[in-house]
Motif scaffolding. Structure first.
Motif, PDB file in Angstrom:
ATOM      1  N   VAL A   1       3.628  13.876   5.964  1.00  0.00           N
ATOM      2  CA  VAL A   1       4.108  13.059   4.833  1.00  0.00           C
ATOM      3  C   VAL A   1       5.203  11.990   5.299  1.00  0.00           C
ATOM      4  N   GLU A   2       6.209  12.542   6.573  1.00  0.00           N
ATOM      5  CA  GLU A   2       7.069  11.589   6.874  1.00  0.00           C
ATOM      6  C   GLU A   2       6.791  10.606   7.463  1.00  0.00           C
ATOM      7  N   ARG A   3       5.365  10.662   8.259  1.00  0.00           N
ATOM      8  CA  ARG A   3       4.934   9.364   8.943  1.00  0.00           C
ATOM      9  C   ARG A   3       4.252   8.507   8.020  1.00  0.00           C
ATOM     10  N   THR A   4       3.665   9.231   6.984  1.00  0.00           N
ATOM     11  CA  THR A   4       2.881   8.491   5.878  1.00  0.00           C
ATOM     12  C   THR A   4       3.854   7.321   5.013  1.00  0.00           C
TER      13      THR A   4
ATOM     14  N   SER B   1      -2.216  10.529   3.238  1.00  0.00           N
ATOM     15  CA  SER B   1      -2.729   9.650   3.709  1.00  0.00           C
ATOM     16  C   SER B   1      -4.012   8.881   2.961  1.00  0.00           C
ATOM     17  N   THR B   2      -4.538   9.669   2.091  1.00  0.00           N
ATOM     18  CA  THR B   2      -5.694   9.203   1.379  1.00  0.00           C
ATOM     19  C   THR B   2      -5.312   7.853   0.461  1.00  0.00           C
ATOM     20  N   ILE B   3      -4.006   8.104  -0.112  1.00  0.00           N
ATOM     21  CA  ILE B   3      -3.375   7.083  -0.958  1.00  0.00           C
ATOM     22  C   ILE B   3      -3.009   5.883  -0.127  1.00  0.00           C
ATOM     23  N   LEU B   4      -2.553   6.076   1.250  1.00  0.00           N
ATOM     24  CA  LEU B   4      -2.409   5.071   1.981  1.00  0.00           C
ATOM     25  C   LEU B   4      -3.559   4.489   2.444  1.00  0.00           C
ATOM     26  N   SER B   5      -4.622   4.966   2.702  1.00  0.00           N
ATOM     27  CA  SER B   5      -6.103   4.252   3.018  1.00  0.00           C
ATOM     28  C   SER B   5      -6.588   3.506   1.998  1.00  0.00           C
ATOM     29  N   ALA B   6      -6.159   4.042   0.797  1.00  0.00           N
ATOM     30  CA  ALA B   6      -6.744   3.208  -0.563  1.00  0.00           C
ATOM     31  C   ALA B   6      -5.750   1.910  -0.622  1.00  0.00           C
TER      32      ALA B   6
ATOM     33  N   GLU C   1      -4.504   0.182   1.682  1.00  0.00           N
ATOM     34  CA  GLU C   1      -4.995  -0.520   2.771  1.00  0.00           C
ATOM     35  C   GLU C   1      -6.342  -1.224   2.228  1.00  0.00           C
ATOM     36  N   GLU C   2      -7.309  -0.510   1.986  1.00  0.00           N
ATOM     37  CA  GLU C   2      -8.621  -1.131   1.706  1.00  0.00           C
ATOM     38  C   GLU C   2      -8.430  -1.729   0.347  1.00  0.00           C
ATOM     39  N   GLY C   3      -7.684  -1.400  -0.443  1.00  0.00           N
ATOM     40  CA  GLY C   3      -7.458  -2.100  -1.955  1.00  0.00           C
ATOM     41  C   GLY C   3      -8.357  -1.555  -2.683  1.00  0.00           C
ATOM     42  N   LYS C   4      -8.724  -0.177  -2.913  1.00  0.00           N
ATOM     43  CA  LYS C   4      -9.731   0.431  -3.708  1.00  0.00           C
ATOM     44  C   LYS C   4      -9.358   0.427  -5.212  1.00  0.00           C
ATOM     45  N   TYR C   5      -8.274   1.254  -5.364  1.00  0.00           N
ATOM     46  CA  TYR C   5      -8.062   1.187  -6.822  1.00  0.00           C
ATOM     47  C   TYR C   5      -6.447   1.319  -7.387  1.00  0.00           C
ATOM     48  N   MET C   6      -5.551   0.651  -6.510  1.00  0.00           N
ATOM     49  CA  MET C   6      -4.285   0.927  -7.154  1.00  0.00           C
ATOM     50  C   MET C   6      -3.321  -0.440  -7.085  1.00  0.00           C
ATOM     51  N   HIS C   7      -2.428  -0.508  -8.022  1.00  0.00           N
ATOM     52  CA  HIS C   7      -1.515  -1.492  -8.014  1.00  0.00           C
ATOM     53  C   HIS C   7      -0.220  -0.927  -7.555  1.00  0.00           C
ATOM     54  N   ARG C   8       0.310   0.106  -8.199  1.00  0.00           N
ATOM     55  CA  ARG C   8       1.501   0.811  -7.903  1.00  0.00           C
ATOM     56  C   ARG C   8       1.309   2.386  -8.046  1.00  0.00           C
ATOM     57  N   VAL C   9       1.572   3.099  -7.030  1.00  0.00           N
ATOM     58  CA  VAL C   9       1.219   4.471  -6.993  1.00  0.00           C
ATOM     59  C   VAL C   9       2.382   5.315  -7.407  1.00  0.00           C
ATOM     60  N   ILE C  10       2.637   6.359  -8.113  1.00  0.00           N
ATOM     61  CA  ILE C  10       3.696   6.972  -8.368  1.00  0.00           C
ATOM     62  C   ILE C  10       3.090   8.430  -8.039  1.00  0.00           C
ATOM     63  N   GLY C  11       3.938   9.209  -7.480  1.00  0.00           N
ATOM     64  CA  GLY C  11       3.518  10.565  -7.438  1.00  0.00           C
ATOM     65  C   GLY C  11       2.863  10.963  -6.341  1.00  0.00           C
ATOM     66  N   TRP C  12       3.371  12.034  -5.582  1.00  0.00           N
ATOM     67  CA  TRP C  12       2.509  12.678  -4.655  1.00  0.00           C
ATOM     68  C   TRP C  12       2.831  14.248  -4.533  1.00  0.00           C
ATOM     69  N   PHE C  13       2.123  15.098  -4.598  1.00  0.00           N
ATOM     70  CA  PHE C  13       2.527  16.577  -4.499  1.00  0.00           C
ATOM     71  C   PHE C  13       2.637  16.942  -3.230  1.00  0.00           C
ATOM     72  N   LEU C  14       4.152  17.213  -2.627  1.00  0.00           N
ATOM     73  CA  LEU C  14       4.333  17.437  -1.362  1.00  0.00           C
ATOM     74  C   LEU C  14       3.659  18.766  -1.027  1.00  0.00           C
ATOM     75  N   SER C  15       3.796  19.613  -1.405  1.00  0.00           N
ATOM     76  CA  SER C  15       3.306  20.852  -1.084  1.00  0.00           C
ATOM     77  C   SER C  15       2.621  21.802  -2.113  1.00  0.00           C
TER      78      SER C  15
ATOM     79  N   GLU D   1      -1.561  -6.338  10.360  1.00  0.00           N
ATOM     80  CA  GLU D   1      -0.499  -7.407   9.551  1.00  0.00           C
ATOM     81  C   GLU D   1      -0.557  -7.407   8.229  1.00  0.00           C
ATOM     82  N   VAL D   2      -1.354  -7.244   7.407  1.00  0.00           N
ATOM     83  CA  VAL D   2      -1.716  -7.340   6.070  1.00  0.00           C
ATOM     84  C   VAL D   2      -0.919  -6.191   5.384  1.00  0.00           C
ATOM     85  N   MET D   3      -0.721  -4.928   5.789  1.00  0.00           N
ATOM     86  CA  MET D   3       0.108  -3.960   5.268  1.00  0.00           C
ATOM     87  C   MET D   3       1.503  -4.175   5.520  1.00  0.00           C
ATOM     88  N   ARG D   4       1.875  -5.169   6.472  1.00  0.00           N
ATOM     89  CA  ARG D   4       3.444  -5.643   7.032  1.00  0.00           C
ATOM     90  C   ARG D   4       3.934  -6.425   5.739  1.00  0.00           C
ATOM     91  N   GLN D   5       2.756  -7.154   4.931  1.00  0.00           N
ATOM     92  CA  GLN D   5       3.240  -8.119   4.067  1.00  0.00           C
ATOM     93  C   GLN D   5       3.902  -7.487   2.839  1.00  0.00           C
TER      94      GLN D   5
END
Length: 384
Positions: free
Chosen positions: A97-100, A230-235, A237-251, A331-335
């Protein structure tokens, strides 16, 4: 939570014809209803101010270590309970989680945690996973504060809040509404029945897949099968389904939500679409300019119909398609995130198109004119 059962289930209670009430929940709520406590001698003793302070201090020490503290009480009168003690649970975040979250923050994603636990526990966990929060007074807001402010005031403060503690389902709905009122596209992640209203209200509701209730899955738009952040992070990056993401269940049981918001549809796909359009417009503008310039100068047409079709179908199509499916550029993810209303065709894109088209026209026209020095236009001249 409060449960009532038959009076004969607790033999140590004072004689009463009423039912036995068992309560668990936030320490401050349980203490407010408790008049006595279950002492070391096995009997109810008066809950004095000193004992109350000792209980609160002990709870704070546990919470500062990131432990989840739940108070418990019992009795025959819901307003005069006997304080029973504290349940302490350790519910650590997942290892990645911390790395993501660090990668999300480097991509311009702001992260906010919403939890039902105490402010001290929430702040401790937030710091452990890399969410920037100073202390309980700066960057943290509890449910009682949410109840005491208006929606306008919440909208003014929400930009500076990283942790929401002692939050209820009603508070989650208010937070989502406040974010939407600020112009953000909101996606809410949850797994319980009490998350369904916020999931439904959000622009994109994201439910857990492994342990989520059927109600939350029905209310959500997207179900994460592997419950992996990390699935949300990949999404993104690929741009599959989200503008703004709220919420992740930590455990599994912590019930802490993290809010991510990304003000764009997906960095890589948006970037690939822009590259695709830039390439297509450059070649199309170059071809049209070449034909128009030849007509204005009184020169024979440099391209016939078959050549135009050949350029559009075979020479432009495959390269443009390859640009549209390029892998993620780091570089795209750093924008920084862009506005949700940002146009694909901007002044910079138009400038790139015009410069590229001018270079193509200049080179093609120079070769075409040089090949017509013999005074005749041959197939060789138009194919150069």
């Amino acid at each position: 939570m409060q449960v009532t059962i038959g009076a004969d289930a607790e033999p140590n209670l004072p004689p009463s014809s009423g039912n036995v009430v068992y309560m668990k929940g936030a320490l401050e709520v349980v203490l407010a209803r408790s008049k006595t406590y279950f002492g070391a001698q096995g009997r109810a003793e008066k809950l004095t101010e000193k004992v109350t302070d000792d209980i609160v201090n002990h709870s704070n020490q546990l919470s500062q270590r990131g432990l989840r503290v739940v108070a418990a009480a019992f009795g025959t009168d819901p307003e005069q309970m006997i304080f029973g003690g504290l349940f302490v649970m350790r519910d650590p975040p997942r290892e990645d989680v911390e790395r993501t979250i660090g990668r999300l923050m480097s991509a311009g994603v702001r992260t906010v945690m919403i939890t039902g636990d105490s402010a001290k526990t929430a702040v401790s966990v937030a710091r452990n996973i890399g969410i920037p929060v100073v202390n309980e007074q700066i960057g943290c807001m509890v449910g009682s504060q949410l109840d005491s402010i208006t929606d306008y005031e919440l909208g003014e403060h929400i930009k500076h809040i990283s942790v929401f503690a002692r939050a209820t389902p009603r508070h989650k709905v208010r937070i989502v509404s406040a974010l939407q009122a600020a112009g953000d596209v909101v996606a809410m992640t949850g797994d319980g029945v009490n998350d369904a209203p916020a999931l439904r209200l959000a622009d994109i509701g994201i439910s857990m897949g492994e342990n989520a209730t059927d109600v939350s899955k029905e209310a959500a738009d997207v179900v994460l099968v592997n419950d992996d952040l990390s699935t949300i992070l990949s999404a993104i990056e690929e741009g599959k389904y989200m503008h703004r993401v709220i919420g992740w269940f930590l455990s599994g049981s912590f019930r802490a939500f993290i809010n991510f918001w990304v003000s764009n549809i997906g960095k890589n796909i948006f970037n690939n679409i822009r590259n695709f359009i830039t390439f297509q417009l450059s070649t199309s503008v170059a071809a049209l300019t070449l034909v128009a310039l030849s007509t204005m100068l009184g020169l024979p047409q440099p391209l016939n119909a078959m050549q135009v079709l050949w350029i559009n179908i075979l020479m432009d199509g495959p390269p443009a398609q390859s640009l549209g499916v390029e892998p993620v550029d780091p570089e795209v993810m750093r924008q920084p995130p862009r506005s949700k209303s940002a146009n694909i065709i901007t002044r910079r894109v138009v400038t790139r198109v015009l410069v590229a088209a001018a270079l193509i026209v200049t080179g093609t026209m120079s070769i075409y004119v040089s090949e017509m020095q013999d005074g005749a236009v041959t197939a060789r001249d138009t194919s150069m």
